[in-house]
Design a protein around this motif. Structure first.
Motif, PDB file in Angstrom:
ATOM      1  N   TYR A   3       0.811  -1.218   0.000  1.00 60.48           N
ATOM      2  CA  TYR A   3       0.000   0.000   0.000  1.00 60.48           C
ATOM      3  C   TYR A   3       0.848   1.273   0.000  1.00 60.48           C
ATOM      4  O   TYR A   3       0.323   2.351  -0.217  1.00 60.48           O
ATOM      5  N   ASP A   4       2.147   1.106   0.267  1.00 58.43           N
ATOM      6  CA  ASP A   4       2.991   2.310   0.256  1.00 58.43           C
ATOM      7  C   ASP A   4       3.708   2.491  -1.092  1.00 58.43           C
ATOM      8  O   ASP A   4       4.605   3.320  -1.218  1.00 58.43           O
ATOM      9  N   VAL A 169      -3.048   4.515   1.695  1.00 57.65           N
ATOM     10  CA  VAL A 169      -1.769   3.916   2.105  1.00 57.65           C
ATOM     11  C   VAL A 169      -1.931   3.068   3.369  1.00 57.65           C
ATOM     12  O   VAL A 169      -0.970   2.489   3.860  1.00 57.65           O
ATOM     13  N   LEU A 173       0.332   4.188   8.093  1.00 51.88           N
ATOM     14  CA  LEU A 173       1.191   5.095   7.327  1.00 51.88           C
ATOM     15  C   LEU A 173       0.551   6.469   7.127  1.00 51.88           C
ATOM     16  O   LEU A 173       1.228   7.496   7.223  1.00 51.88           O
ATOM     17  N   SER A 174      -0.745   6.494   6.874  1.00 55.25           N
ATOM     18  CA  SER A 174      -1.408   7.794   6.658  1.00 55.25           C
ATOM     19  C   SER A 174      -1.326   8.654   7.919  1.00 55.25           C
ATOM     20  O   SER A 174      -1.107   9.868   7.834  1.00 55.25           O
ATOM     21  N   LEU A 184       4.665  11.146   0.222  1.00 60.36           N
ATOM     22  CA  LEU A 184       5.084   9.762  -0.031  1.00 60.36           C
ATOM     23  C   LEU A 184       6.526   9.680  -0.558  1.00 60.36           C
ATOM     24  O   LEU A 184       7.261   8.752  -0.209  1.00 60.36           O
ATOM     25  N   TYR A 187       8.822   9.914   2.411  1.00 61.08           N
ATOM     26  CA  TYR A 187       8.768   8.667   3.163  1.00 61.08           C
ATOM     27  C   TYR A 187       9.656   7.605   2.518  1.00 61.08           C
ATOM     28  O   TYR A 187      10.406   6.901   3.204  1.00 61.08           O
ATOM     29  N   HIS A 188       9.590   7.513   1.205  1.00 63.37           N
ATOM     30  CA  HIS A 188      10.397   6.507   0.504  1.00 63.37           C
ATOM     31  C   HIS A 188      11.890   6.819   0.570  1.00 63.37           C
ATOM     32  O   HIS A 188      12.716   5.908   0.650  1.00 63.37           O
ATOM     33  N   LYS A 191      12.901   5.692   3.955  1.00 66.48           N
ATOM     34  CA  LYS A 191      12.863   4.226   4.008  1.00 66.48           C
ATOM     35  C   LYS A 191      14.125   3.657   3.370  1.00 66.48           C
ATOM     36  O   LYS A 191      14.735   2.738   3.908  1.00 66.48           O
TER      37      LYS A 191
END
Ligand SMILES: [Zn+2]
Length: 195
Positions: A3-4, A169, A173-174, A184, A187-188, A191
């Motif tokens: 979902y991400d 997401v 996460l949201s 997003l 976030y990536h 990550k």
């Protein structure tokens, strides 16, 4: 699918990718973006629709009627939209406002554009000052959604502010992205650094 998942101009989907578990949404309206078939109703992944119905119910309690206006788009369909916009408004406009085929997260079935009811008409041109938008901005995360292209993240997403476009997401996460005021892409990046 995770979902991400990040889909943008640098992170493309396979041309033939079609998400599993797509469901037809019942929005009592035709899909506004019907270049091919005006009877087609928007589709999204089942878990997204389930979460949306909860969001819709909560919005209604506050007096706002919202619907999914445009959901899943195949890469072919995105190509039709892209070509139409290029023809109508030129390539520069298209690059700013429309994703080229395989770079649109509409192809994931996790993203959708909303419309809201105003004077018996559904409005899809959502503005940042609309009370429906202001409510969604503060509450959509509780149901697993993020405002995918915020105004203050244009320089990161590369996409102009879209007050109508939301993305599922998952609630964990949201909530995190809402609290940290992250998009997003950020976030990536984070990550990847942690891996
Ligand atoms: Zn959209």
């Amino acid at each position: 699918m995770e979902y991400d998942i990040l889909v943008n101009k640098e992170h493309l989907l396979n041309k033939d990718y079609v998400p599993e578990n797509l469901v037809i949404t019942d929005n009592n309206e035709n899909n506004f973006h019907h270049y091919k078939d005006p009877t087609l109703k928007p589709m999204v992944v089942d878990i997204v629709y389930k979460a949306f119905l909860e969001l819709q119910k909560e919005a209604l309690k506050n007096g706002y009627v919202i619907i999914i206006d445009s959901g899943y788009r195949s890469s072919y369909y995105q190509e039709v939209i892209w070509n139409n916009i290029v023809k109508e408004k030129g390539i520069e406009y298209a690059q700013k406002y429309v994703m080229p085929p395989t770079s649109s997260e509409h192809q994931t079935g996790l993203a959708f554009d909303i419309a809201y009811l105003y004077n018996d008409t559904f409005i899809d041109d959502v503005k940042s000052t609309d009370k429906e938008f202001l409510w969604l901005k503060e509450n959509a995360y509780k149901f697993g959604f993020i405002l995918r292209y915020p105004l203050d993240k244009e320089y990161i997403t590369g996409i102009n502010f879209e007050p109508w476009h939301f993305r599922y997401v998952g609630v964990e996460l949201s909530t995190y992205l809402y609290q940290e005021n992250m998009c997003l892409e950020e976030y990536h990046l984070l990550k990847r650094k942690k891996l």
